[in-house]
Design a protein around this motif. Sequence first.
Motif, PDB file in Angstrom:
ATOM      1  N   ALA A 177       0.853  -1.197   0.000  1.00 20.92           N
ATOM      2  CA  ALA A 177       0.000   0.000   0.000  1.00 20.92           C
ATOM      3  C   ALA A 177       0.887   1.246   0.000  1.00 20.92           C
ATOM      4  CB  ALA A 177      -0.909  -0.002   1.223  1.00 20.92           C
ATOM      5  N   ARG A 178       0.300   2.366  -0.433  1.00 22.42           N
ATOM      6  CA  ARG A 178       1.065   3.627  -0.483  1.00 22.42           C
ATOM      7  C   ARG A 178       0.561   4.594   0.557  1.00 22.42           C
ATOM      8  NH1 ARG A 178       1.008   6.441  -6.031  1.00 22.42           N
ATOM      9  NH2 ARG A 178       2.114   7.965  -4.756  1.00 22.42           N
ATOM     10  N   LEU A 179       1.508   5.348   1.109  1.00 16.19           N
ATOM     11  CA  LEU A 179       1.170   6.325   2.139  1.00 16.19           C
ATOM     12  C   LEU A 179       1.125   7.717   1.525  1.00 16.19           C
ATOM     13  CD1 LEU A 179       1.007   5.323   5.106  1.00 16.19           C
ATOM     14  CD2 LEU A 179       3.123   6.546   5.501  1.00 16.19           C
ATOM     15  N   LYS A 180       0.072   8.466   1.842  1.00 13.57           N
ATOM     16  CA  LYS A 180      -0.007   9.866   1.422  1.00 13.57           C
ATOM     17  C   LYS A 180      -0.348  10.706   2.636  1.00 13.57           C
ATOM     18  CE  LYS A 180      -1.002   9.331  -3.402  1.00 13.57           C
ATOM     19  NZ  LYS A 180      -1.872   9.690  -4.526  1.00 13.57           N
ATOM     20  N   ALA A 181       0.034  11.990   2.585  1.00  9.70           N
ATOM     21  CA  ALA A 181      -0.201  12.828   3.762  1.00  9.70           C
ATOM     22  C   ALA A 181      -0.890  14.128   3.378  1.00  9.70           C
ATOM     23  CB  ALA A 181       1.112  13.125   4.468  1.00  9.70           C
ATOM     24  N   VAL A 182      -1.898  14.500   4.130  1.00  7.24           N
ATOM     25  CA  VAL A 182      -2.566  15.788   3.949  1.00  7.24           C
ATOM     26  C   VAL A 182      -1.605  16.873   4.451  1.00  7.24           C
ATOM     27  CG1 VAL A 182      -4.578  17.189   4.550  1.00  7.24           C
ATOM     28  CG2 VAL A 182      -4.792  14.678   4.426  1.00  7.24           C
ATOM     29  N   PRO A 183      -1.268  17.843   3.587  1.00  9.13           N
ATOM     30  CA  PRO A 183      -0.343  18.892   4.019  1.00  9.13           C
ATOM     31  C   PRO A 183      -1.014  19.917   4.939  1.00  9.13           C
ATOM     32  CG  PRO A 183      -1.055  19.294   1.771  1.00  9.13           C
ATOM     33  CD  PRO A 183      -1.693  18.000   2.190  1.00  9.13           C
ATOM     34  N   LEU A 184      -0.188  20.789   5.511  1.00  7.81           N
ATOM     35  CA  LEU A 184      -0.693  21.820   6.425  1.00  7.81           C
ATOM     36  C   LEU A 184      -0.665  23.186   5.765  1.00  7.81           C
ATOM     37  CD1 LEU A 184       1.065  20.869   9.779  1.00  7.81           C
ATOM     38  CD2 LEU A 184      -1.013  19.965   8.738  1.00  7.81           C
ATOM     39  N   THR A 185      -1.543  24.047   6.220  1.00 10.76           N
ATOM     40  CA  THR A 185      -1.490  25.444   5.815  1.00 10.76           C
ATOM     41  C   THR A 185      -0.418  26.141   6.659  1.00 10.76           C
ATOM     42  OG1 THR A 185      -3.055  26.171   7.488  1.00 10.76           O
ATOM     43  CG2 THR A 185      -3.986  25.421   5.391  1.00 10.76           C
ATOM     44  N   ASP A 186      -0.076  27.360   6.275  1.00 13.75           N
ATOM     45  CA  ASP A 186       0.934  28.096   7.038  1.00 13.75           C
ATOM     46  C   ASP A 186       0.475  28.383   8.470  1.00 13.75           C
ATOM     47  OD1 ASP A 186       2.638  28.029   4.914  1.00 13.75           O
ATOM     48  OD2 ASP A 186       2.068  30.018   4.157  1.00 13.75           O
ATOM     49  N   GLU A 187      -0.841  28.414   8.676  1.00 14.14           N
ATOM     50  CA  GLU A 187      -1.356  28.651  10.041  1.00 14.14           C
ATOM     51  C   GLU A 187      -1.256  27.404  10.914  1.00 14.14           C
ATOM     52  OE1 GLU A 187      -3.521  29.488   7.269  1.00 14.14           O
ATOM     53  OE2 GLU A 187      -2.345  31.352   7.324  1.00 14.14           O
ATOM     54  N   GLY A 188      -1.015  26.261  10.288  1.00 12.27           N
ATOM     55  CA  GLY A 188      -0.902  25.036  11.080  1.00 12.27           C
ATOM     56  C   GLY A 188      -2.195  24.245  11.143  1.00 12.27           C
ATOM     57  N   ARG A 189      -3.050  24.464  10.127  1.00  8.94           N
ATOM     58  CA  ARG A 189      -4.264  23.653  10.031  1.00  8.94           C
ATOM     59  C   ARG A 189      -4.116  22.682   8.861  1.00  8.94           C
ATOM     60  NH1 ARG A 189      -6.579  28.949  11.195  1.00  8.94           N
ATOM     61  NH2 ARG A 189      -7.537  28.848  13.246  1.00  8.94           N
ATOM     62  N   LEU A 190      -4.972  21.660   8.831  1.00 13.22           N
ATOM     63  CA  LEU A 190      -4.963  20.770   7.680  1.00 13.22           C
ATOM     64  C   LEU A 190      -5.461  21.541   6.465  1.00 13.22           C
ATOM     65  CD1 LEU A 190      -6.419  17.450   9.153  1.00 13.22           C
ATOM     66  CD2 LEU A 190      -4.021  18.044   8.721  1.00 13.22           C
ATOM     67  N   ASP A 191      -4.826  21.289   5.343  1.00 16.02           N
ATOM     68  CA  ASP A 191      -5.254  21.907   4.086  1.00 16.02           C
ATOM     69  C   ASP A 191      -6.444  21.098   3.552  1.00 16.02           C
ATOM     70  OD1 ASP A 191      -5.641  22.559   1.421  1.00 16.02           O
ATOM     71  OD2 ASP A 191      -3.504  22.998   1.092  1.00 16.02           O
ATOM     72  N   LEU A 192      -7.635  21.645   3.734  1.00 17.89           N
ATOM     73  CA  LEU A 192      -8.848  20.870   3.447  1.00 17.89           C
ATOM     74  C   LEU A 192      -9.064  20.655   1.945  1.00 17.89           C
ATOM     75  CD1 LEU A 192     -11.244  22.312   6.178  1.00 17.89           C
ATOM     76  CD2 LEU A 192      -9.735  20.314   6.284  1.00 17.89           C
ATOM     77  N   ASP A 193      -8.596  21.603   1.136  1.00 18.24           N
ATOM     78  CA  ASP A 193      -8.699  21.397  -0.311  1.00 18.24           C
ATOM     79  C   ASP A 193      -7.814  20.227  -0.729  1.00 18.24           C
ATOM     80  OD1 ASP A 193     -10.436  23.507  -0.511  1.00 18.24           O
ATOM     81  OD2 ASP A 193      -8.843  24.970  -0.909  1.00 18.24           O
TER      82      ASP A 193
END
Length: 407
Positions: free
Chosen positions: A136-152
Amino acid sequence: TRMFDPLEVKRDFPIFGHNPGLVFLDSAASSQKPRAVIDAIAHYYKHDHANVHRGAYALSQRATDAYEHARAQLAGFLDADLDEIVFVRNATEALNLVAYAWGLERLREGDEILVTEMEHHANLVPWQLVAARTGARLKAVPLTDEGRLDLDAFETLLSERTRVFAVTQMSNVLGTINPVAELAAAARERGALVVVDGAQAAPHLPVRVRELNADFYALSGHKMLGPTGAGVLWGDSEALKALPPFLGGGSMIEEVTIERSTYAPPPQRFEAGTPAIAEAVGLGAAAGYLMDLGMEQVWAHDRALLKYALERLKEVPDLHLYGPEGPDRGGVIAFNLGSLHPHDLATALDDRGVAVRTGHHCAQPLHRRLGVAATARASFYVYNTRDDVDRLVEALFEARAFFKDWL
Ligand code: PMP
């Protein structure tokens, strides 16, 4: 519930009596323990200890009752059913249990595991291990500069291939509280298993675990006033029933022959061997203590202290604060002073009786995103006061004066 007065709460914790002047700001790593917890463990050993679930004698029945009462307290704490509470050692073990038991059986080459850039290593490394074994492959939701998850980015990364979405409810570095229920609903719609790391959130927020739309939820007892060595894996009852065993041994079986075994229903299926009985009893007492304080009040106290701390810390020149500002933030503050190494800073704070943690806090990818190798971190809990914040700020001013030539 009683009126929440942190000074009164503090008197329930013997460690502060034995360490006068201690400003303990490292509860995110492990909390201190109230007398109610210490006494429950001692009482259990003095009055009721025997192995559980097997003795025909009264003492063993009392030990079993104490252990199962603890399960009921944790079920109450999470607003869950009794058979959804699996006792484990800690959040790390809970997450490994799911990764191995579910992942090794269900993941295939081409499947994707979606994590986030803010995960503690406990909710990342187990998935790496299982990914390596299954393809399986691992992917990660990146963060915004404010330190929140990038929902888009989350929406883009989520696909029909996503089989697992593993996310923390609260970051142990930034304090960010993620919109888990919404994210989980979106992930579930694609058929993904949702695994929530509640190690930081459960001690601080009221959690009605079913409202999170998750399949599994992990917590560590030692971060929520309980002893080390006891934690909980909550599993939705259907998800737990479908989960194959992780560890094999006594207590988790129904029928055993030399060739094969059938397994007990959850939660026993996942509690092989003699459990950490006294630790579970202590964790039950901790959950009882917190419910008595009222989790709404605990959260309100955390929030108020965080707000005060952020205001006061902004007075300190050269202090860089990490993490978002807003209602989606818990009582954890990571910071750096100028270019000073956080270890040097923490040592200077410790000289002034202020205990903070430094390092990467088991979140190296997050620190890489922040562009630093390490941070210092202050974290608050029920026994912390505004006075503790003032002492931290005072110590930071003194440290800054002391290190001014190095900043
Ligand atoms: N997840 C998070 C978010 C944490 O903060 C921690 C503890 N630092 C863990 C998991 C792991 O907890 P434990 O070491 O008790 O298993």
